[in-house]
Design an enzyme around this catalytic site. Structure first.
Site, mmCIF file in Angstrom:
data_model
loop_
_atom_site.group_PDB
_atom_site.id
_atom_site.type_symbol
_atom_site.label_atom_id
_atom_site.label_comp_id
_atom_site.label_asym_id
_atom_site.label_seq_id
_atom_site.Cartn_x
_atom_site.Cartn_y
_atom_site.Cartn_z
ATOM 1 C CG HIS A 100 36.174 51.036 52.142
ATOM 2 N ND1 HIS A 100 37.116 50.045 52.143
ATOM 3 C CD2 HIS A 100 35.556 50.961 50.937
ATOM 4 C CE1 HIS A 100 37.086 49.404 50.992
ATOM 5 N NE2 HIS A 100 36.153 49.932 50.231
ATOM 6 C CG ASP A 103 37.667 49.925 55.604
ATOM 7 O OD1 ASP A 103 36.694 49.180 55.447
ATOM 8 O OD2 ASP A 103 38.383 50.351 54.674
ATOM 9 C CD GLU A 231 39.181 49.165 43.088
ATOM 10 O OE1 GLU A 231 39.525 50.073 43.874
ATOM 11 O OE2 GLU A 231 39.092 47.981 43.433
ATOM 12 C CD GLU A 267 41.259 44.836 43.303
ATOM 13 O OE1 GLU A 267 40.937 45.951 43.767
ATOM 14 O OE2 GLU A 267 40.889 43.758 43.812
ATOM 15 C CG HIS A 270 38.646 44.366 40.378
ATOM 16 N ND1 HIS A 270 38.386 45.606 40.896
ATOM 17 C CD2 HIS A 270 38.506 43.494 41.405
ATOM 18 C CE1 HIS A 270 38.088 45.498 42.190
ATOM 19 N NE2 HIS A 270 38.174 44.220 42.517
ATOM 20 C CG ASP A 295 43.093 48.670 44.606
ATOM 21 O OD1 ASP A 295 43.793 49.659 44.906
ATOM 22 O OD2 ASP A 295 41.928 48.511 45.017
ATOM 23 C CG ASP A 308 40.745 40.849 46.755
ATOM 24 O OD1 ASP A 308 40.990 41.274 45.616
ATOM 25 O OD2 ASP A 308 39.777 41.248 47.442
ATOM 26 C CG ASP A 338 41.772 45.779 47.386
ATOM 27 O OD1 ASP A 338 41.546 45.117 48.425
ATOM 28 O OD2 ASP A 338 40.872 46.224 46.655
HETATM 29 C C1 XUL Z 1 36.479 45.200 45.880
HETATM 30 C C2 XUL Z 1 37.553 46.199 45.917
HETATM 31 C C3 XUL Z 1 37.360 47.311 46.870
HETATM 32 C C4 XUL Z 1 37.853 48.628 46.395
HETATM 33 C C5 XUL Z 1 37.533 49.784 47.299
HETATM 34 O O1 XUL Z 1 36.683 44.158 44.986
HETATM 35 O O2 XUL Z 1 38.543 46.083 45.236
HETATM 36 O O3 XUL Z 1 37.956 46.963 48.075
HETATM 37 O O4 XUL Z 1 39.238 48.600 46.194
HETATM 38 O O5 XUL Z 1 36.190 49.897 47.555
HETATM 39 CO CO CO Z 2 40.269 47.236 45.025
#
Ligand code: XUL
Ligand code: CO
Length: 436
Positions: A100, A103, A231, A267, A270, A295, A308, A338
């Site tokens: 990001h 970051d 995402e 992800e 998610h 991710d 995560d 991630d």
């Molecule tokens: C949050 C997430 C983020 C995205 C990028 O849950 O996964 O870190 O990957 O904004």
């Molecule tokens: Co992510």
């Protein structure tokens, strides 16, 4: 001076090795289904958790010991972190990283200062990329942490938040292009709502559609050719995020005429928050031609939030790789970790163990998935299961030649349907286990 002095380049030592700082399965140059493991997996290290994670949680402050970090918001600290990042990524042998804007570079006291900070750090990132050959998988703008985005960014009730986010995306697209980023990601952390009593959902979604069009138009204008990715995530931090899952995202993209410009970055944690398996999300996106990138992480069966964690479960990675191979593999995407080390894993070396394990688990999943595919037992079973459709009647229905009248005639003549065959789920689950 190295920041990970006890770690040298992580080597492939084969399945018999007991060395925790070696790969047992990830052998970058090894060919699987006609392509090297490096090119199949396209591993990527994330800047946010790995370089910026502190181990803080809602109940206590950070725990991580990072000797290179002076805790300040200075450019010097940020520049040092770039050295750390590239040393780590290089020692892991990961070809990519992702960030990001906030970051990598500190937020300034004004938008202009934030832009300048970001440009300064981007210069260093570019030098490090050139020196190491490490590439940028994707960039993204953090439009969820700062209080100005408390109501959202593109979906905020406050028009200035929309404009600020637009300015941030403009700069982040420029930097991502400058660094040769292969994708650009939108994760709508606060693009959703906590309560519908105070929310104009239609207007928010219209604004989100406009926002993405602005990004697509600007990318075209500056010649950024990377792939745009959304995402999906159903909740956290908001109660409901508009990009809830693959199906919701694709419906949104289709409704707002954005489908040609976007794919999805899926992800694992998610997917599970959305009540789906990762396999489901990958297959859904894949058959719509929208499987962009992943991710890679995992949740915890007993915890209902986005933990995560680094993936260590071979069932999970095999299922991911089965779907990724089924849909033709990655083009611009990759396996982006991630994922974050636990609060108790506070030493720098834990970052290395975490990535070595994640990379090895995905490499092993790739090899198992390729073995399953080579034998073809699962695909043949599915093919046979649907074979009644490989008929003249099937052709008529699938191509739109059949009508309710023609189907009624067919069934009146036949009287009853042909006998069903077993779904054989238990046998297939046992077959899957043969390859582990
Ligand atoms: C949050 C997430 C983020 C995205 C990028 O849950 O996964 O870190 O990957 O904004
Ligand atoms: Co992510």
């Amino acid at each position: 001076m190295p920041y990970f002095p006890e770690v040298s380049q992580i080597q492939y030592e084969g399945p018999q090795s007991k060395n925790p700082l070696a790969f047992r399965w990830y052998n970058a140059g090894e060919i699987v289904e006609g392509k090297s493991m490096r090119d199949h997996l396209r591993f990527s290290v994330v800047y946010w958790h790995t370089l910026r994670g502190t181990g803080s949680d809602p109940f206590g402050p950070g725990t991580m010991i990072r000797p290179w970090d002076d805790g300040s918001n200075s450019l010097d600290n940020a520049l040092r972190r770039v050295d750390v990042a590239f040393e780590l990524i290089e020692k892991l042998g990961a070809p990519y990283y992702a960030f990001h804007d906030r970051d990598v570079a500190p937020e300034g006291n004004s938008l202009a200062e934030s832009h300048a900070n970001f440009e300064r750090i981007a210069k260093s990132l570019k030098e490090h990329q050139q020196a190491t050959g490490i590439k940028l998988l994707w960039g993204t703008a953090n439009m969820f942490s700062h209080p100005r985005f408390m109501h959202g960014a593109a979906t905020s009730c406050n028009i200035d938040a929309f404009a600020y986010a637009a300015a941030q995306v403009k700069k982040c697209l420029e930097v991502t292009k400058e660094l040769g980023g292969e994708n650009y990601v939108f994760w709508g952390g606060r693009e959703g709502y906590q309560n519908l009593y105070n929310t104009d959902m239609k207007r928010e979604l219209d604004h989100l559609g406009r926002f993405f069009h602005l990004a697509v138009d600007y990318a075209k204008k500056i010649g950024f050719t990377g792939q745009f990715l959304i995402e999906p995530k159903p909740k956290e931090p908001t109660k409901h995020q508009y990009d809830a899952d693959a199906a919701a995202c694709l419906n949104f993209l289709r409704a707002y005429d954005l489908l040609p410009h976007f794919k999805l970055n899926l992800e694992t944690n998610h997917a599970t928050l959305a009540g789906h398996t990762m396999m489901h999300e990958l297959d859904y996106a894949g058959h719509q031609g929208a499987l962009g990138s992943i991710d890679a992480n995992t949740g915890d069966l007993l915890l209902g939030w986005d933990t995560d964690q680094f993936p260590t479960d071979i069932y999970l990675t095999t299922q991911c790789m089965l779907m990724i191979l089924k849909h033709g593999g990655f083009t611009s995407g990759g396996v982006n970790f991630d994922a974050k080390v636990r609060r108790e894993s506070f030493e720098p070396i834990d970052l290395v163990h975490a990535h070595v394990g994640g990379m090895d688990t995905f490499a092993r999943g790739l090899k198992i998935a390729a073995a399953i595919r080579a034998d073809g037992l699962l695909t043949n079973f599915v093919k046979t299961r649907y074979s009644s459709w490989d008929s003249e009647l099937g052709r008529q229905i699938e191509t739109g030649d059949a009508t309710l009248e023609s189907l009624e005639r067919y069934m009146l003549a036949k009287g009853e349907i042909a006998p069903n065959a077993s779904g054989r789920q238990e046998m297939l689950e046992n077959i899957f286990n043969l390859y582990l």
